[in-house]
Design an enzyme around this catalytic site. Structure first.
Site, PDB file in Angstrom:
ATOM      1  N   ASP A  21       0.850  -1.188   0.000  1.00 47.45           N
ATOM      2  CA  ASP A  21       0.000   0.000   0.000  1.00 47.45           C
ATOM      3  C   ASP A  21       0.891   1.246   0.000  1.00 47.45           C
ATOM      4  O   ASP A  21       1.868   1.316   0.766  1.00 47.45           O
ATOM      5  CB  ASP A  21      -0.900   0.016   1.234  1.00 47.45           C
TER       6      ASP A  21
ATOM      7  N   ASP B 260      -1.909   9.239 -10.830  1.00 44.84           N
ATOM      8  CA  ASP B 260      -2.013   8.131 -11.794  1.00 44.84           C
ATOM      9  C   ASP B 260      -0.641   7.696 -12.282  1.00 44.84           C
ATOM     10  O   ASP B 260      -0.355   6.497 -12.421  1.00 44.84           O
ATOM     11  CB  ASP B 260      -2.880   8.556 -12.986  1.00 44.84           C
TER      12      ASP B 260
ATOM     13  N   GLU C 143      -4.745   2.411  -4.139  1.00 41.68           N
ATOM     14  CA  GLU C 143      -3.288   2.431  -4.134  1.00 41.68           C
ATOM     15  C   GLU C 143      -2.709   1.141  -3.571  1.00 41.68           C
ATOM     16  O   GLU C 143      -1.536   1.096  -3.180  1.00 41.68           O
ATOM     17  CB  GLU C 143      -2.768   3.628  -3.326  1.00 41.68           C
TER      18      GLU C 143
ATOM     19  N   ASN D  96      -1.793  12.981  -3.841  1.00 40.80           N
ATOM     20  CA  ASN D  96      -2.765  13.493  -4.808  1.00 40.80           C
ATOM     21  C   ASN D  96      -3.112  14.950  -4.525  1.00 40.80           C
ATOM     22  O   ASN D  96      -3.264  15.760  -5.458  1.00 40.80           O
ATOM     23  CB  ASN D  96      -4.035  12.638  -4.782  1.00 40.80           C
TER      24      ASN D  96
ATOM     25  N   HIS E 184      -4.219  14.649  -9.308  1.00 45.44           N
ATOM     26  CA  HIS E 184      -4.590  13.259  -9.594  1.00 45.44           C
ATOM     27  C   HIS E 184      -3.875  12.685 -10.820  1.00 45.44           C
ATOM     28  O   HIS E 184      -3.665  11.472 -10.898  1.00 45.44           O
ATOM     29  CB  HIS E 184      -6.109  13.150  -9.769  1.00 45.44           C
TER      30      HIS E 184
END
Length: 340
Positions: free
Chosen positions: A211, A228, A255, A219, A224
């Site tokens: 994780d 990505d 994530e 973010n 964002h």
């Protein structure tokens, strides 16, 4: 029409149809010496008995098996004491694997003439709208065979295209659209498959659950789109980390990532988890809101022997619990199930 004459005409026609359908060569002896006729599959008018006998035998040789005549309509005409006419409309079902001919309507006109106490066939005209037959044919069988070859080739090509489309669809349905690695659906399927395999072979199954730490802050800070890109880089690193046979790397959700490792010993699982953790540290994705200044990850490791006493989800539960302990321990570290 007198009943006995109607019965006579129908019996003459039925006898003709039976001999023609059964490919009975005795039919050729029923043609009159003064015969005329035509076959709708050719453009020739035949005006002698010998030629028509040859055509009929050619017909029987081309299709020697019995054919089925499906009668649609029938007209009986009594023209004179020695002359009667039958007009018939019907479908012809040939003993070949092609229904094209049977969908077309054929028309047959027969003229019977009383000659020396025997009713002979003075005229036979059959119209078969199947197109011109090749030389030496009555029915356009060669045309049908060519069409069948073309259709078979087309079907083969379409089948290959469909198989490839299904293969691509299967790949898409099992691939995470953002990172291009396995998705949760593929992981769930592979987990069950490898769990069953482990039961049969008495081999172990391990799971590493990763994780990204502080991903929300990443973010919020970078946007964002950058988030990505971060997921893509991490997925690429995981997929290139030295894949073993049967190993699966997948995006579990958000994530979180998982690495499924079948038939592996505990020490190798730990070494693999540490190697992956070092690779992620090495790519050093900038993250200003962390102590290290790069994106950190936490990992939970689970290791089980598949058995009937528990199901595959126990492996996920154990890895998730280990991941939670890694988060609680300050993040950016690895924890193993049942270990502090």
């Amino acid at each position: 029409m007198r009943p006995n004459r109607q019965q006579l005409i129908r019996s003459l026609f039925d006898e003709y149809i039976e001999m023609y359908s059964s490919r009975d060569n005795r039919l050729t002896h029923r043609f009159s010496e003064n015969f005329s006729g035509y076959a709708g599959s050719s453009d020739l008018l035949v005006n002698n008995r010998k030629e028509w006998m040859r055509i009929t035998r050619q017909d029987f040789a081309q299709v020697p098996e019995r054919i089925h005549i499906e009668m649609l309509d029938l007209s009986l005409q009594d023209l004179a004491d020695n002359l009667v006419v039958v007009t018939a409309f019907f479908h012809i079902h040939l003993p070949i694997p092609n229904p094209m001919l049977s969908r077309e309507t054929a028309r047959l006109v027969l003229i019977f003439r009383l000659e020396h106490k025997d009713w002979m066939i003075a005229h036979s005209g059959i119209s078969i709208p199947y197109g011109l037959a090749h030389k030496g044919e009555i029915y356009p069988i060669a045309q049908l065979e060519e069409r069948n070859v073309e259709l078979e080739s087309m079907i083969k090509a379409r089948t290959c295209e469909l198989a490839e489309a299904n293969r691509q669809l299967e790949i898409l349905s099992n691939t995470d659209s953002l990172t291009n690695i396995g998705n949760r659906r593929l992981f769930d399927m592979m987990l069950q498959t490898e769990w069953s395999r482990g039961q049969r072979s008495n081999s172990s199954l391990a799971l590493i659950m990763l994780d990204i730490d502080h991903f929300k802050q990443f973010n919020d800070h970078y946007g964002h789109l950058a988030g990505d890109d971060c997921l893509k880089q991490l997925a690429s690193t995981l997929s290139q980390s030295g894949r073993r046979a049967g190993e699966l790397v997948a995006r579990y959700g958000g994530e979180e990532f998982v690495i499924l490792l079948p038939n592996i010993d505990k020490q190798t699982v730990l070494d693999t988890a540490q190697h992956i953790h070092q690779l992620i540290q090495a790519i050093a994705i900038p993250h200003a809101d962390t102590d290290l200044g790069i994106v950190p990850v936490s990992a939970g490791v689970a290791y089980l022997q598949p058995s009937n006493q528990q199901n595959a989800l126990e492996l996920v539960r154990q890895a998730d619990a280990a991941l939670y302990r890694a988060k609680s321990a300050g993040r950016n570290c690895i924890r193993v199930m049942n270990e502090k």
